[in-house]
Design an enzyme around this catalytic site. Structure first.
Site, mmCIF file in Angstrom:
data_model
loop_
_atom_site.group_PDB
_atom_site.id
_atom_site.type_symbol
_atom_site.label_atom_id
_atom_site.label_comp_id
_atom_site.label_asym_id
_atom_site.label_seq_id
_atom_site.Cartn_x
_atom_site.Cartn_y
_atom_site.Cartn_z
ATOM 1 N N GLU A 17 -8.986 -10.527 -8.464
ATOM 2 C CA GLU A 17 -8.019 -9.481 -8.270
ATOM 3 C C GLU A 17 -6.594 -9.244 -8.952
ATOM 4 O O GLU A 17 -6.132 -8.344 -9.796
ATOM 5 C CB GLU A 17 -7.524 -9.463 -6.754
ATOM 6 C CG GLU A 17 -8.425 -9.226 -5.742
ATOM 7 C CD GLU A 17 -8.125 -9.253 -4.224
ATOM 8 O OE1 GLU A 17 -6.894 -9.386 -4.038
ATOM 9 O OE2 GLU A 17 -8.958 -9.151 -3.479
ATOM 10 N N THR A 46 -5.677 -8.081 9.956
ATOM 11 C CA THR A 46 -6.104 -6.681 9.590
ATOM 12 C C THR A 46 -5.497 -5.694 10.436
ATOM 13 O O THR A 46 -4.947 -4.746 10.084
ATOM 14 C CB THR A 46 -7.503 -6.848 9.483
ATOM 15 O OG1 THR A 46 -7.899 -7.860 8.541
ATOM 16 C CG2 THR A 46 -7.917 -5.324 8.757
ATOM 17 N N PHE A 87 -15.633 3.120 7.110
ATOM 18 C CA PHE A 87 -14.196 3.497 6.755
ATOM 19 C C PHE A 87 -13.815 3.502 5.343
ATOM 20 O O PHE A 87 -12.728 3.999 4.828
ATOM 21 C CB PHE A 87 -13.163 2.643 7.669
ATOM 22 C CG PHE A 87 -13.435 0.913 7.290
ATOM 23 C CD1 PHE A 87 -12.952 0.333 6.034
ATOM 24 C CD2 PHE A 87 -13.891 0.148 8.197
ATOM 25 C CE1 PHE A 87 -13.088 -0.632 5.727
ATOM 26 C CE2 PHE A 87 -14.320 -1.105 7.991
ATOM 27 C CZ PHE A 87 -13.626 -1.438 6.795
ATOM 28 N N HIS A 124 -1.580 -5.588 1.295
ATOM 29 C CA HIS A 124 -2.928 -6.300 1.113
ATOM 30 C C HIS A 124 -2.737 -7.709 0.680
ATOM 31 O O HIS A 124 -1.682 -7.785 -0.240
ATOM 32 C CB HIS A 124 -3.633 -5.790 -0.006
ATOM 33 C CG HIS A 124 -4.653 -6.383 -0.599
ATOM 34 N ND1 HIS A 124 -5.828 -6.708 -0.231
ATOM 35 C CD2 HIS A 124 -4.617 -7.231 -1.756
ATOM 36 C CE1 HIS A 124 -6.597 -7.611 -0.955
ATOM 37 N NE2 HIS A 124 -5.848 -7.800 -2.126
ATOM 38 N N ARG A 127 -1.706 -14.457 3.581
ATOM 39 C CA ARG A 127 -2.332 -13.865 4.754
ATOM 40 C C ARG A 127 -1.734 -14.106 5.929
ATOM 41 O O ARG A 127 -1.581 -13.119 6.833
ATOM 42 C CB ARG A 127 -3.930 -14.179 4.785
ATOM 43 C CG ARG A 127 -4.593 -14.145 3.431
ATOM 44 C CD ARG A 127 -5.304 -12.843 3.572
ATOM 45 N NE ARG A 127 -6.551 -12.677 4.504
ATOM 46 C CZ ARG A 127 -7.200 -11.583 4.614
ATOM 47 N NH1 ARG A 127 -7.189 -10.600 3.780
ATOM 48 N NH2 ARG A 127 -8.013 -11.610 5.550
ATOM 49 N N ARG A 151 2.914 -7.174 8.980
ATOM 50 C CA ARG A 151 1.949 -6.206 9.860
ATOM 51 C C ARG A 151 2.508 -5.949 11.236
ATOM 52 O O ARG A 151 2.815 -4.880 11.791
ATOM 53 C CB ARG A 151 0.543 -6.184 9.645
ATOM 54 C CG ARG A 151 0.025 -5.917 8.257
ATOM 55 C CD ARG A 151 -1.421 -6.604 7.982
ATOM 56 N NE ARG A 151 -2.130 -6.069 7.036
ATOM 57 C CZ ARG A 151 -3.014 -6.588 6.513
ATOM 58 N NH1 ARG A 151 -3.544 -7.495 7.183
ATOM 59 N NH2 ARG A 151 -3.619 -6.275 5.226
ATOM 60 N N TYR A 172 -11.782 -2.953 -3.740
ATOM 61 C CA TYR A 172 -12.491 -3.104 -2.311
ATOM 62 C C TYR A 172 -14.014 -3.161 -2.406
ATOM 63 O O TYR A 172 -14.648 -2.768 -1.524
ATOM 64 C CB TYR A 172 -11.773 -2.019 -1.313
ATOM 65 C CG TYR A 172 -10.545 -2.355 -0.914
ATOM 66 C CD1 TYR A 172 -10.352 -3.387 -0.019
ATOM 67 C CD2 TYR A 172 -9.536 -1.239 -1.145
ATOM 68 C CE1 TYR A 172 -9.195 -3.638 0.459
ATOM 69 C CE2 TYR A 172 -8.420 -1.682 -0.444
ATOM 70 C CZ TYR A 172 -8.236 -2.841 0.292
ATOM 71 O OH TYR A 172 -6.718 -3.212 0.783
ATOM 72 N N LYS A 202 1.024 -1.228 -0.058
ATOM 73 C CA LYS A 202 0.096 -0.103 -0.098
ATOM 74 C C LYS A 202 0.854 1.298 0.169
ATOM 75 O O LYS A 202 2.165 1.149 0.002
ATOM 76 C CB LYS A 202 -0.771 -0.115 1.194
ATOM 77 C CG LYS A 202 -1.771 -1.169 1.317
ATOM 78 C CD LYS A 202 -2.776 -1.300 2.202
ATOM 79 C CE LYS A 202 -3.904 -2.689 2.266
ATOM 80 N NZ LYS A 202 -4.675 -2.616 3.526
ATOM 81 N N ASN A 261 -1.790 -0.160 7.516
ATOM 82 C CA ASN A 261 -1.311 -1.408 7.519
ATOM 83 C C ASN A 261 -0.512 -1.959 6.543
ATOM 84 O O ASN A 261 -0.149 -3.084 6.452
ATOM 85 C CB ASN A 261 -2.503 -2.483 8.041
ATOM 86 C CG ASN A 261 -3.582 -2.784 6.963
ATOM 87 O OD1 ASN A 261 -3.530 -1.979 5.841
ATOM 88 N ND2 ASN A 261 -4.580 -3.407 7.304
HETATM 89 P P1 GTP Z 1 -6.599 -6.219 3.048
HETATM 90 O O1 GTP Z 1 -5.733 -7.277 2.573
HETATM 91 O O2 GTP Z 1 -6.212 -4.860 2.726
HETATM 92 O O3 GTP Z 1 -7.707 -6.539 2.162
HETATM 93 O O4 GTP Z 1 -7.005 -6.187 4.414
HETATM 94 P P2 GTP Z 1 -7.913 -7.258 5.056
HETATM 95 O O5 GTP Z 1 -8.396 -8.367 4.314
HETATM 96 O O6 GTP Z 1 -7.153 -8.049 6.145
HETATM 97 O O7 GTP Z 1 -8.959 -6.769 5.661
HETATM 98 P P3 GTP Z 1 -10.416 -5.979 5.014
HETATM 99 O O8 GTP Z 1 -10.476 -6.709 3.530
HETATM 100 O O9 GTP Z 1 -11.628 -6.395 5.904
HETATM 101 O O10 GTP Z 1 -10.118 -4.571 5.114
HETATM 102 C C1 GTP Z 1 -9.597 -4.174 3.996
HETATM 103 C C2 GTP Z 1 -8.624 -2.635 4.672
HETATM 104 O O11 GTP Z 1 -9.646 -1.847 4.962
HETATM 105 C C3 GTP Z 1 -7.722 -3.250 5.825
HETATM 106 O O12 GTP Z 1 -6.374 -3.683 5.082
HETATM 107 C C4 GTP Z 1 -7.803 -1.782 6.282
HETATM 108 O O13 GTP Z 1 -6.669 -1.060 5.703
HETATM 109 C C5 GTP Z 1 -8.925 -1.051 6.033
HETATM 110 N N1 GTP Z 1 -9.777 -1.143 7.515
HETATM 111 C C6 GTP Z 1 -10.453 -2.502 7.607
HETATM 112 N N2 GTP Z 1 -11.137 -2.257 8.784
HETATM 113 C C7 GTP Z 1 -10.842 -0.946 8.936
HETATM 114 C C8 GTP Z 1 -11.184 -0.125 10.302
HETATM 115 O O14 GTP Z 1 -12.036 -0.762 11.098
HETATM 116 N N3 GTP Z 1 -10.983 1.001 10.147
HETATM 117 C C9 GTP Z 1 -10.071 1.591 9.209
HETATM 118 N N4 GTP Z 1 -9.696 2.969 9.123
HETATM 119 N N5 GTP Z 1 -9.704 0.911 8.316
HETATM 120 C C10 GTP Z 1 -10.058 -0.576 8.336
HETATM 121 MG MG MG Z 2 -9.510 -7.759 2.603
#
Ligand code: GTP
Ligand code: MG
Length: 148
Positions: A126, A91, A57, A115, A85, A102, A49, A9, A112
């Site tokens: 993707e 996350t 968010f 992805h 992952r 992370r 996304y 990112k 974070n």
């Molecule tokens: P990705 O690998 O980026 O897809 O992350 P993930 O699969 O672990 O989590 P998810 O797909 O649920 O969310 C995508 C991204 O949104 C996360 O990696 C975070 O950067 C952001 N995100 C998720 N939950 C929150 C939240 O509660 N607050 C904020 N500010 N950002 C969030």
């Molecule tokens: Mg995700």
């Protein structure tokens, strides 16, 4: 063998973590089959996304992801999606194990740094979205030393 989409990112790029993150996947034994540095548009990121549209968010997430270039990659190898992952960590970085990307390099869920695809089906979606031109095919010299 399986493929996953891993993306560094904008904060990972700005913090000069590109080499370290790539090294982890290389050292684990995964094969790099696509790589690009891109400034993604908000439209493109909203597709990436799409499942999170409606979350509070979401607008902030899109702004963050469009705030600078990202590094998109496709890594191939045994159990690439699930193990990818695990290598990224939870996350929320505060819940990520030490030793994960992370867990070692960041603190805030909204910053974070990386992805990873969450299912084989989403990985294929993707990969098509970020690499419509396709991936590269080649034989890695390490293959017979990494796999039995
Ligand atoms: P990705 O690998 O980026 O897809 O992350 P993930 O699969 O672990 O989590 P998810 O797909 O649920 O969310 C995508 C991204 O949104 C996360 O990696 C975070 O950067 C952001 N995100 C998720 N939950 C929150 C939240 O509660 N607050 C904020 N500010 N950002 C969030
Ligand atoms: Mg995700």
């Amino acid at each position: 063998t399986e493929r996953t989409y891993i993306m560094i990112k904008p904060d990972g790029v700005q913090r000069s973590l590109v080499g370290k993150i790539i090294a982890r996947f290389e050292e684990r034994g995964y094969k790099l089959i696509a790589l690009k540095l891109v400034q993604a548009t908000e439209e493109h990121l909203e597709k990436h996304y799409a499942d999170l549209k409606g979350k509070a968010f979401f607008p902030g997430l899109i702004k963050y992801m469009a705030s600078g270039p990202v590094v998109g990659m496709v890594w191939e190898g045994l159990d690439a999606v699930k193990t990818g992952r695990v290598m990224l960590g939870a996350t929320n970085p505060l819940a990520s194990s030490v030793g994960s990307i992370r867990g070692d390099f960041c603190l805030a869920v909204g910053r974070n740094i990386c992805h990873g695809s969450d299912s084989v089906e989403n990985a294929e979606k993707e990969i098509k979205l970020w690499f419509p031109e396709g991936t590269v095919q080649y034989t890695s010299a390490l293959e017979s030393w990494v796999f039995e």
